[in-house]
Design an enzyme around this catalytic site. Structure first.
Site, PDB file in Angstrom:
ATOM      1  N   HIS A  69       0.991  -1.217   0.145  1.00  0.00           N
ATOM      2  CA  HIS A  69      -0.013   0.060  -0.261  1.00  0.00           C
ATOM      3  C   HIS A  69       0.862   1.245   0.016  1.00  0.00           C
ATOM      4  CE1 HIS A  69      -2.689   2.943   1.959  1.00  0.00           C
ATOM      5  NE2 HIS A  69      -3.828   2.219   1.366  1.00  0.00           N
ATOM      6  N   ASP A  79       3.294  -4.382   8.060  1.00  0.00           N
ATOM      7  CA  ASP A  79       2.059  -3.488   7.902  1.00  0.00           C
ATOM      8  C   ASP A  79       1.090  -4.579   8.189  1.00  0.00           C
ATOM      9  OD1 ASP A  79      -0.155  -2.425   7.101  1.00  0.00           O
ATOM     10  OD2 ASP A  79       0.668  -1.326   5.244  1.00  0.00           O
ATOM     11  N   GLN A  82      -4.058  -4.769   7.376  1.00  0.00           N
ATOM     12  CA  GLN A  82      -5.081  -5.683   6.947  1.00  0.00           C
ATOM     13  C   GLN A  82      -5.393  -7.148   7.592  1.00  0.00           C
ATOM     14  OE1 GLN A  82      -7.577  -4.943   4.943  1.00  0.00           O
ATOM     15  NE2 GLN A  82      -6.716  -3.102   4.044  1.00  0.00           N
ATOM     16  N   LYS A  98      -9.875  -0.303  11.152  1.00  0.00           N
ATOM     17  CA  LYS A  98      -9.908  -1.352  10.348  1.00  0.00           C
ATOM     18  C   LYS A  98      -9.973  -2.472  11.271  1.00  0.00           C
ATOM     19  CE  LYS A  98      -6.991   0.129   6.683  1.00  0.00           C
ATOM     20  NZ  LYS A  98      -7.736   0.391   5.385  1.00  0.00           N
ATOM     21  N   CYS A 125      -4.768   2.521  -3.609  1.00  0.00           N
ATOM     22  CA  CYS A 125      -3.554   3.107  -3.051  1.00  0.00           C
ATOM     23  C   CYS A 125      -2.424   2.132  -3.192  1.00  0.00           C
ATOM     24  CB  CYS A 125      -3.769   3.509  -1.685  1.00  0.00           C
ATOM     25  SG  CYS A 125      -4.906   4.769  -1.298  1.00  0.00           S
TER      26      CYS A 125
HETATM   27  C1  LIG Z   1      -2.117  -2.600   3.745  1.00  0.00           C
HETATM   28  C2  LIG Z   1      -2.562  -1.142   4.157  1.00  0.00           C
HETATM   29  N1  LIG Z   1      -1.785  -0.572   4.865  1.00  0.00           N
HETATM   30  C3  LIG Z   1      -1.809   0.808   5.191  1.00  0.00           C
HETATM   31  C4  LIG Z   1      -3.132   1.345   5.125  1.00  0.00           C
HETATM   32  C5  LIG Z   1      -3.486   2.692   5.537  1.00  0.00           C
HETATM   33  O1  LIG Z   1      -4.305   2.708   6.733  1.00  0.00           O
HETATM   34  P1  LIG Z   1      -4.617   4.008   7.098  1.00  0.00           P
HETATM   35  O2  LIG Z   1      -5.268   4.985   5.991  1.00  0.00           O
HETATM   36  O3  LIG Z   1      -5.698   3.927   8.290  1.00  0.00           O
HETATM   37  O4  LIG Z   1      -3.458   4.911   7.860  1.00  0.00           O
HETATM   38  C6  LIG Z   1      -4.243   0.631   4.729  1.00  0.00           C
HETATM   39  C7  LIG Z   1      -5.629   1.103   4.114  1.00  0.00           C
HETATM   40  O5  LIG Z   1      -6.017   1.066   3.592  1.00  0.00           O
HETATM   41  C8  LIG Z   1      -3.802  -0.720   4.269  1.00  0.00           C
HETATM   42  O6  LIG Z   1      -4.629  -1.573   3.543  1.00  0.00           O
END
Ligand SMILES: Cc1ncc(COP(=O)(O)O)c(C=O)c1O
Lengths: 144, 442
Positions: free
Chosen positions: B157, B234, B237, B260, B398
């Site tokens: 992401h 990270d 998910q 999430k 993203c």
């Molecule tokens: C794998 C992953 N990393 C990071 C993020 C970013 O999360 P946040 O927007 O809550 O900071 C997301 C959210 O879509 C994600 O799916």
């Protein structure tokens, strides 16, 4: 409600776009995108004697954005710059729900009024018109 | 902690039905039926799924973007605002002490949830994005040198990509891309070839938010450490969908978001090994993060306060506490098993839709399904589904480099949560057939 959005005329423009392609120079070219959904439209046009003598579009995106661009090319070719500007304003008013489309003036474009029930899709329908509006800014003072 | 999850799960019927290995048709139907009943019981704990004049009843399949919030979370937050609101670590009065205690208790709960050895290894942030930026700016900008390498996977992401691009650019370091295989996995042999004495960090997503790939983060961290590098996971998910144990994974940093996790927005977590937090400079500076200050400079407070400048998201932290309680009441092993079954069901049903192309590995994957359908634009798919009251996501999610690799700028994405069931998937499939029809494919 879905039928008001995906009217046959819109799907037809999407599948068989009119005015898709490119112009030889001299031309005015402008491109715009909808970063959220990735729709991209480039408009190329030639202005002669204060009229849009030729217009083409290229790009990619959803059915609404592409159909709208296709309709745009048909609608503006041959119109004076003033007429085009008026049309753009009318399209915006229609998409925002500020006015009912006048089928006399709008022709097929009136079909785009269906997006009013789908607020997130208004941007898709208006993209090509914004690009055209920006393109016309380049005309100001030059060939007009 | 894993212990608690397990014993709760044993008592919970979801565990019983989905952990059973029997494969006969009757049992399959029983399971499906049971899944519908269980998910219904869970939906009853969410106002979002109850009839309300402002609500249109919706099949919510956009859990990878954000999850809905149970009453327990909403009530915990509003109870705090109503009766315990005060700033933390400041007031001498009793209410302030209580707020501080609740905030710190949320931190301890997160530590327990992640099996961190010490609550002071938990830094509250605004979300995954801020957590990773904290690591990039505090650790990365101070430790990365010219010629160093940072390995990121092709499925990251932007939140786990752009900060590392920034560090690499600022420091003259190199961002090394760990490419995915054609079926959307990461090959550990490829990592072996990328690791070198120049590698300082491997930044990797636990579960891909597009492909649903579950990466072997434990093995990845081990390999990174063997090469002398650190490893950041990270967990945005994965955190609400499977057990996540930072000691078992062996990561140096781990990030996730409250929203999430059936919790509030505006709260996130960075886990980092305590020595690391001690050794790196702060990210943001200001109130609440200093031990002493005069005109010559400041002494930083001990971690985690050192990384929590300004008034933190207090109510949100308390909401996160309630969300983690909610998750553990169901049990993470039970959630994982349930969602695994539902994922298998979804994979099978998606195959029935002609012209549907699913991205990512099969059958081992998480409940995130990015797909294209004929050459219908994903935006159009989402609009038609929305019209049938099914919420999915469309777009690039993203992850632009991944889209380039897959050769599709945008996809439609359905993603499941603990309240979804086979009926929702059935409705999705039926609606996808309608999408085909609208666009003249049926
Ligand atoms: C794998 C992953 N990393 C990071 C993020 C970013 O999360 P946040 O927007 O809550 O900071 C997301 C959210 O879509 C994600 O799916």
């Amino acid at each position: 409600m879905l039928e008001t959005l995906y009217q046959e005329i819109i799907l037809d423009h999407y599948r068989h776009p009119r005015g898709r392609g490119h112009l030889e120079p001299p031309k005015i070219e402008h491109e715009g995108a909808n970063p959220l959904c990735g729709d991209e439209i480039t408009i190329e046009l030639r202005v002669e004697d204060g009229r849009v003598s030729a217009v083409r579009f290229s790009g990619q995106g959803c059915s609404i954005s592409q159909a709208s661009a296709s309709m745009l090319t048909e609608a503006v070719e041959g119109k004076t710059l003033e007429e085009v500007r008026q049309l753009i304003a009318q399209v915006y008013a229609m998409l925002k729900g500020e006015s009912e489309p006048d089928p006399e003036v709008m022709g097929e474009i009136a079909a785009l009024a269906g997006v009013r029930n789908f607020p997130v899709r208004v941007k898709c329908a208006s993209l090509a018109w914004h690009v055209l509006e920006d393109a016309l800014r380049q005309v100001n003072g030059s060939s007009q | 902690m894993g212990q608690t999850g397990l014993s709760i799960q044993k008592r919970h019927p979801i565990g019983y039905y989905f952990l059973s290995q029997t494969k006969s048709l009757g049992v399959t139907i029983m399971k499906a039926l049971q899944s519908v009943i269980e998910a219904y019981q869970i939906r009853r704990q969410f106002p979002y799924f109850q009839p309300h004049p402002e609500m249109r009843s919706l099949i919510y399949l956009d859990n990878a973007a954000t999850t809905q919030k149970p009453y327990a979370v909403i009530e915990a937050v509003s109870h705090f605002w109503a009766y315990h609101n005060a700033n933390v670590h400041r007031g001498a009065y009793g209410v302030g002490a209580k707020a501080s205690e609740m905030y710190e208790s949320a931190r301890a709960r997160v530590a327990q949830f992640l099996n961190a050895s010490n609550p002071n290894e938990i830094v509250f942030t605004r979300g995954t994005t801020e957590s990773i930026n904290l690591v990039a700016y505090s650790w990365g900008m101070s430790q990365i040198r010219e010629g160093d390498e940072i390995i990121v996977s092709e499925m990251e992401h932007h939140a786990n990509l752009i900060p590392w691009l920034q560090v690499a650019q600022a420091k003259g370091a190199r961002l090394v891309v760990w490419r995915i295989t054609d079926d959307g996995r990461l090959n550990l042999d490829d990592l072996r070839n990328l690791l070198s004495e120049r590698t300082r960090l491997v930044a990797i997503t636990h579960i891909s938010n597009v492909l649903g790939t579950v990466n072997p983060v434990q093995a990845i961290c081990e390999m990174a450490h063997f090469a002398g590098a650190l490893c950041l996971v990270d967990a945005a998910q994965s955190i609400a969908h499977m057990p996540v144990d930072v000691q078992a994974i062996g990561c140096d940093f781990l990030a996730f978001s409250g929203h999430k996790t059936y919790g509030p927005t505006g709260i996130g977590v960075l886990y980092a090994r305590y020595e690391l937090l001690q050794s790196i400079p702060p990210f943001l500076t200001g109130g609440g993060m200093i031990r002493s200050v005069d005109w010559d400079g400041a002494q930083w407070a001990d971690p985690p306060a050192k990384f929590e400048a300004g008034t933190p998201p207090i109510g949100e932290a308390i909401g996160l506490h309630a969300a983690l309680d909610f998750i553990d009441t169901i049990g993470r092993e039970a959630i994982e098993a349930y969602e695994h079954e539902l994922t298998q069901y979804t994979l099978q049903r998606l195959q029935e839709v002609p012209g549907l192309r699913l991205y990512g590995p099969q059958p081992d994957r998480a409940g995130i399904f990015a797909f294209t359908l004929e050459d219908i634009h994903p935006h159009d798919i989402a609009t038609v589904l929305d019209n049938f009251d099914i919420a999915i996501r469309s777009g690039h999610h993203c992850a632009h480099p991944l889209g380039d690799r897959l050769g599709v700028p945008s996809t439609a994405r359905a993603s499941i949560g603990i309240y979804n069931d086979t009926e929702h998937i059935d409705a999705l499939i039926e609606a996808l057939h309608k999408v085909r029809k609208v666009f003249g494919y049926a």
